[in-house]
Design a protein around this motif. Structure first.
Motif, PDB file in Angstrom:
ATOM      1  N   LEU A 377       3.367 -55.402 -25.559  1.00 39.44           N
ATOM      2  CA  LEU A 377       4.799 -56.120 -25.658  1.00 39.44           C
ATOM      3  C   LEU A 377       5.315 -56.765 -26.931  1.00 39.44           C
ATOM      4  O   LEU A 377       6.462 -56.707 -27.211  1.00 39.44           O
ATOM      5  CB  LEU A 377       4.762 -57.219 -24.749  1.00 39.44           C
ATOM      6  N   LEU A 378       4.362 -57.189 -27.669  1.00 43.78           N
ATOM      7  CA  LEU A 378       4.466 -58.065 -29.001  1.00 43.78           C
ATOM      8  C   LEU A 378       4.806 -56.698 -29.868  1.00 43.78           C
ATOM      9  O   LEU A 378       5.679 -56.736 -30.701  1.00 43.78           O
ATOM     10  CB  LEU A 378       3.282 -58.388 -29.408  1.00 43.78           C
ATOM     11  N   GLY A 379       4.252 -55.426 -29.774  1.00 39.54           N
ATOM     12  CA  GLY A 379       4.667 -54.409 -30.807  1.00 39.54           C
ATOM     13  C   GLY A 379       6.075 -53.990 -30.447  1.00 39.54           C
ATOM     14  O   GLY A 379       6.811 -53.491 -31.486  1.00 39.54           O
ATOM     15  N   LEU A 380       6.227 -53.502 -29.118  1.00 44.07           N
ATOM     16  CA  LEU A 380       7.804 -53.170 -28.924  1.00 44.07           C
ATOM     17  C   LEU A 380       8.783 -54.138 -29.379  1.00 44.07           C
ATOM     18  O   LEU A 380       9.606 -53.738 -30.064  1.00 44.07           O
ATOM     19  CB  LEU A 380       8.047 -53.102 -27.451  1.00 44.07           C
ATOM     20  N   GLY A 381       8.533 -55.501 -29.087  1.00 45.47           N
ATOM     21  CA  GLY A 381       9.319 -56.619 -29.676  1.00 45.47           C
ATOM     22  C   GLY A 381       9.566 -56.590 -31.177  1.00 45.47           C
ATOM     23  O   GLY A 381      10.793 -56.514 -31.424  1.00 45.47           O
ATOM     24  N   MET A 382       8.465 -56.480 -32.151  1.00 41.22           N
ATOM     25  CA  MET A 382       8.610 -56.271 -33.396  1.00 41.22           C
ATOM     26  C   MET A 382       9.368 -55.201 -33.854  1.00 41.22           C
ATOM     27  O   MET A 382      10.206 -55.122 -34.797  1.00 41.22           O
ATOM     28  CB  MET A 382       7.076 -56.407 -33.992  1.00 41.22           C
ATOM     29  N   GLY A 383       8.840 -53.806 -33.190  1.00 38.99           N
ATOM     30  CA  GLY A 383       9.648 -52.709 -33.584  1.00 38.99           C
ATOM     31  C   GLY A 383      11.239 -52.714 -33.310  1.00 38.99           C
ATOM     32  O   GLY A 383      11.937 -52.290 -34.191  1.00 38.99           O
ATOM     33  N   LEU A 384      11.652 -53.584 -32.266  1.00 34.22           N
ATOM     34  CA  LEU A 384      12.994 -53.921 -32.082  1.00 34.22           C
ATOM     35  C   LEU A 384      13.654 -54.504 -32.968  1.00 34.22           C
ATOM     36  O   LEU A 384      14.910 -54.379 -33.215  1.00 34.22           O
ATOM     37  CB  LEU A 384      13.264 -54.415 -30.623  1.00 34.22           C
ATOM     38  N   THR A 385      12.999 -55.608 -33.786  1.00 34.63           N
ATOM     39  CA  THR A 385      13.589 -56.520 -34.607  1.00 34.63           C
ATOM     40  C   THR A 385      13.292 -56.155 -35.831  1.00 34.63           C
ATOM     41  O   THR A 385      14.345 -56.391 -36.702  1.00 34.63           O
ATOM     42  CB  THR A 385      12.748 -57.736 -34.361  1.00 34.63           C
ATOM     43  N   PHE A 386      12.157 -55.610 -36.160  1.00 33.28           N
ATOM     44  CA  PHE A 386      12.219 -55.367 -37.895  1.00 33.28           C
ATOM     45  C   PHE A 386      13.120 -54.322 -38.347  1.00 33.28           C
ATOM     46  O   PHE A 386      13.924 -54.517 -39.473  1.00 33.28           O
ATOM     47  CB  PHE A 386      10.830 -54.981 -38.236  1.00 33.28           C
TER      48      PHE A 386
END
Length: 500
Positions: A377-386
């Motif tokens: 979940l953390l990885g998907l969120g960071m990918g969506l944001t960065f």
């Protein structure tokens, strides 16, 4: 009549068939810079024993790099604008490789500290030139989305990759290879840059804003150093408070001077832009939470769950994969069609959700059922944001300001990392001490209570990190109001500087 728009600075930047190979070169350099902030973490105990470092001095292996990198980024970005981005990129690569070789061959603690500071200085030159080359090479909205998706994936996952590579090199070779590994990467990137990257010449008539350099870089060094010292000394320590005070004074004077300087180091119209300022702040807040998590999870996996360095590094692999998928397969495909905040806000909500799951971990948590879902979940969120942060922050910037704009994005990332490491570590340490004091009734039970107290401290700090992630999502939702680039809208048209 149809017109083929080339965009960028180089000849036929958007129609050069080799531009995607150029992206590989830029990506290599960015990966090297980001992973070097964490690759030595796992190797630090081995380096400390080999070179006879004291517990008090060992932090300088990390601090020397972050101080030079975070403090000199604005200068590095402006040098790229004045001298030329490709030339600065190559200089940064060569210097970084030389500093890495020096650190790998270190015969004493002082030599290693100096090499790490040199690495940080050359990284401050390299990182802004890499991002600005990307900005000026890919200006077509669809291609820009793909290129920034890859770049965002590396920026978000580089730290996790650093833990993984550091674990492998330390366990199967030795800690020195955590530095030597940069040399072949840099050589390949230099050869690729000379063959594949294009750039316009530097601005020969422009001059460097020396007072701006002294004020801006001095202020950033003081702030970053203050946060690094707060981790060990405490927030009320006189040196820490003095560093923060000096940093605030210098940065205040820097802003005042930039409004009057004939050729400012950081033109203020860059940070006055609401969307760009929102991206800078979102990046800083997101990284505060992420860097704190990396620190806790590394210690948790090794000290509590008794993972080896290699197993610890591999445990971060799903996080890296999720960041890459979120950035290249979701954000890159959607950004041309939706406003950036429609990716950034859900991204921060997902990342905060992953953090909340991690607050449930105990001294005997299962990786597969409790840790892995949170990392995904953390990885998907960071990918969506960065990815949208990098793309939006650098869109619409005049070519002569692309280097310093890129440096400001990197500065927000670096300062956010310094704040996150110090702030969340302090929260964790304080919470651990409180827990142990309250629960230690039998001295013979101290080992168990200490382990539980350490994990309790981590979970309290991770709750704070989740809250900071939610704040980042709120900032993105309220400040980043620009619409996504649609229907071939050029994204390289400069934002006009406001009239004085």
């Amino acid at each position: 009549m149809s017109v083929t728009r080339t965009g960028g600075d180089g000849p036929g930047a958007d129609t050069d068939p080799r531009r995607w190979w150029g992206l590989v070169v830029i990506a290599l350099a960015q990966l090297m810079v980001v992973l070097d902030a964490t690759i030595v973490n796992i190797a630090l105990p081995s380096a400390q024993a080999d070179l006879g470092m004291s517990d008090g001095n060992r932090q300088w292996v990390i601090t020397a790099y972050t101080l030079a990198f975070g403090g000199l980024l604005l200068l590095g970005g402006r040098i790229a604008d004045l001298v030329g981005r490709r030339r600065t990129f190559v200089i940064g690569l060569v210097g970084f490789a030389a500093a890495s070789a020096l650190g790998g061959a270190a015969t004493g603690a002082g030599m290693l500290f100096g090499a790490r500071a040199l690495q940080g200085a050359f990284a401050a030159v390299l990182a802004p030139s890499a991002l600005s080359l990307l900005t000026t090479t890919f200006t077509d909205p669809k291609e820009r989305g793909k290129a920034f998706g890859i770049y965002g994936a590396l920026a978000g996952s580089g730290s996790a990759i650093g833990f993984m590579v550091g674990g492998l090199l330390t366990e199967y070779l030795n800690w020195r290879w955590c530095l030597y590994v940069n040399v072949p990467i840099a050589i390949a990137a230099v050869l690729g840059a000379l063959a594949l990257l294009h750039d316009r010449p530097g601005h020969a008539g422009a001059r460097l804003d020396v007072p701006g350099v002294l004020l801006g870089c001095g202020g950033l060094v003081a702030i970053v150093y203050g946060f690094s010292e707060a981790e060990s000394r405490g927030w009320s320590d006189a040196r820490v408070l003095s560093l923060f005070a000096v940093g605030v004074v210098l940065l205040t004077a820097f802003v005042w001077w930039q409004s009057r300087a004939p050729m400012p180091l950081l033109p203020l119209h860059i940070i006055r832009d609401r969307d760009r300022a929102g991206c800078f702040l979102t990046m800083a807040l997101a990284v505060i939470g992420m860097f704190g998590l990396f620190l806790f999870m590394t210690y948790y996996l090794q000290a509590v769950l008794a993972y080896s360095p290699v197993k610890t590094g591999l445990a971060f692999l799903p996080l890296t994969a999720a960041i890459i998928i979120g950035s290249t397969q979701i954000s890159a495909r959607l950004l041309p069609r939706v406003p950036p905040r429609m990716l950034m806000v859900p991204g921060m909500l997902l990342a905060a959700g992953g953090m909340v799951i991690l607050t449930q971990m105990t001294t005997h948590s299962s990786y597969a059922t409790e840790i892995l879902p949170a990392l995904l979940l953390l990885g998907l969120g960071m990918g969506l944001t960065f990815m949208p942060v990098f793309s939006t922050a650098t869109a619409g910037v005049a070519p002569q300001d692309s280097g310093v704009t890129s440096a400001t994005v990197n500065t927000s990332q670096q300062v956010g990392g310094s704040i996150g490491t110090a702030l969340l570590n302090t929260i964790a340490t304080t919470s651990t001490a409180t827990y142990v004091t309250a629960h230690l009734a039998d001295p013979s039970d101290r080992a168990r209570v200490m382990r539980e107290g350490v994990v309790h401290g981590y979970t309290v700090a991770i709750w704070w990190a989740a809250g900071i992630m939610l704040l980042a999502g709120l900032v993105a939702g309220l400040m980043v109001t620009t619409k996504g680039p649609k229907h071939g809208t050029p994204v390289d048209r400069p934002v006009p500087e406001p009239a004085a």
